[in-house]
Design an enzyme around this catalytic site. Structure first.
Site, PDB file in Angstrom:
ATOM      1  N   ASN A 211       0.708  -1.330   0.039  1.00  0.00           N
ATOM      2  CA  ASN A 211       0.097   0.055  -0.030  1.00  0.00           C
ATOM      3  C   ASN A 211       1.123   1.160  -0.245  1.00  0.00           C
ATOM      4  O   ASN A 211       2.109   1.231  -0.088  1.00  0.00           O
ATOM      5  CB  ASN A 211      -0.058  -0.023   1.182  1.00  0.00           C
ATOM      6  CG  ASN A 211      -0.434   0.023   2.421  1.00  0.00           C
ATOM      7  OD1 ASN A 211       0.439   1.230   2.505  1.00  0.00           O
ATOM      8  ND2 ASN A 211      -0.701  -1.304   3.041  1.00  0.00           N
ATOM      9  N   GLY A 274       0.653   0.844  16.899  1.00  0.00           N
ATOM     10  CA  GLY A 274       0.549   0.289  16.088  1.00  0.00           C
ATOM     11  C   GLY A 274       0.386   1.305  14.821  1.00  0.00           C
ATOM     12  O   GLY A 274      -1.289   1.945  14.727  1.00  0.00           O
TER      13      GLY A 274
END
Ligand code: C5P
Length: 401
Positions: A211, A274
């Protein structure tokens, strides 16, 4: 906001094409209340004139060590003592080499030697010159000597090359300067693990699914946390970014590798962030050889779900860190983020809208809505470094409560 009110910044400009951005840097620093004085090296004067910098800084510009008139106004020792910070942007390979060896063969290097102020350098040079072992060794020496290294950025270069070696943009340099001056929250003793960048899911030996994540937000968080004294582990997917000073970096490719590295680091951390854009699926079976084009118009790949890394961290039965996730969305941003906070059992989530091209993925700016159980805070659009400092401060405050 006058974030640099009354701060005295001695800006050293050395010879490089990025010097054309230094006038804007001076303007941005003065806008925030800083008093800026400029020293130009002789090579810098080939790229930008003293007159331009005098006009934007409102102060006389110095360029010669042996100039009786300038010495009479403010001598080099006075100038060195005057500074709260010496910022060298752009810092050429040559000036970095001279600083690393303690040379004092012009006004700028003499002032650095004669000053007890912190020094920050923003490297700017051709990518091969930056990679060169001599430059890398000189930068390592500067780090050892407690210089702050701002950047460099990665991308297209004036010479036509692409790679690491671009000077950071003026607003990014301003954000890092503000970080240096901000009454730094002391995060010493706090262990923070951050995931960053994309993951790469192999299809065969030459192809993969990935991505557009650049890793910039996660790297900015790592830099901010380390600057505040935290012990930072940065688990990074494949990105084109330099490791921030003082950060331990673990490079991974796939989500499964990131999962393993993240769980080992998480149980030894107080806070886990994260920030990585982890691929939700991977190819069920990676082909051992390159897949060949067939006669068929279509081909099918079977994908299987990747482990949800942050949910696994948040579900740790023991040694669970304070867990902060990101939610990059193109619509219903807040709603999806609130769901993720609950479904993944996170302590905090940072939602960002990645539908606009001026923020989020692959951009230098971002805007975040931070949500936790019982509260929300909007952090408006700003350079990622600036947001990172705000976010690390917010996270550490919530961690302590
Ligand atoms: O992809 P998603 O929107 O669910 O990502 C939200 C959060 O979950 C992010 O913090 C991301 O780093 C994390 N995540 C993860 N493992 C995955 C997918 C996402 O840790 N497999």
């Amino acid at each position: 906001m006058q974030t640099l009110a009354d701060k005295r910044i001695l800006l050293g400009i050395s010879g490089g094409i990025a010097a054309y951005k230094s006038a804007d840097l001076v303007r941005r620093l003065t806008e925030r209340g800083a008093d800026v004085r400029v020293i130009l090296t002789s090579a810098a004067q080939e790229f930008i004139t003293p007159l331009t910098l005098q006009a934007v800084s409102g102060n006389p510009v110095s360029h010669s060590l042996l100039d009786p008139a300038a010495e009479a106004a403010m001598g080099h020792i006075e100038l060195a003592k005057w500074a709260d910070l010496i910022l060298i942007a752009p810092a050429s390979a040559d000036v970095i080499a001279r600083l690393a060896h303690g040379l004092a063969n012009d006004l700028l290097t003499t002032c650095v030697l004669a000053s007890s102020a912190p020094v920050a350098v923003a490297p700017a040079m051709n990518q091969q010159m930056y990679k060169n072992i001599a430059t890398q060794k000189n930068l390592a020496t500067l780090k050892e000597h407690n210089f702050h290294i701002f950047g460099p950025g990665v991308g297209a270069q004036a010479c036509g090359d692409t790679g690491a070696g671009r000077m950071l943009e003026p607003l990014e340099l301003v954000a890092l300067t503000e970080q240096l001056f901000s009454p730094v929250k002391n995060l010493q003793g706090l262990r923070i693990t951050i995931t960053a960048g994309p993951t790469r899911e192999a299809i065969d030996p030459v192809r993969y699914i990935s991505n557009h994540s650049s890793g910039k937000m996660g790297f900015a968080l790592a830099q901010a946390a380390a600057a505040m004294g935290a012990e930072v582990t940065l688990i990074s997917g494949p990105v084109q970014l330099a490791t921030p000073a003082g950060v331990t970096r673990i490079d991974v490719q796939s989500a499964e590798q990131m999962h393993q590295a993240a769980l080992s680091a998480a149980v030894q951390s107080d806070i886990f962030i994260g920030c990585a854009a982890v691929a939700d699926y991977r190819v069920a079976e990676i082909a051992a050889d390159k897949l060949k084009k067939g006669a068929e118009a279509e081909m099918q790949l079977t994908l299987v779900k990747n482990p949800d890394i942050i949910a696994a961290v948040a579900a740790l039965p023991q040694q669970r860190p304070f867990t902060v996730g990101f939610a990059a969305e193109t619509r219903n941003v807040l709603e999806y983020a609130r769901q993720k906070l609950l479904n993944k059992r996170l302590d905090m989530i940072c939602a960002n809208d990645v539908s606009a091209s001026d923020r989020g993925f692959n951009s230098d700016d971002n805007a975040l809505s931070v949500i936790w159980r019982g509260g929300e805070l909007d952090l408006p659009k700003a350079p990622k470094q600036q947001l990172a400092t705000q976010l690390i401060t917010l996270i550490s405050e919530h961690y302590k409560n």
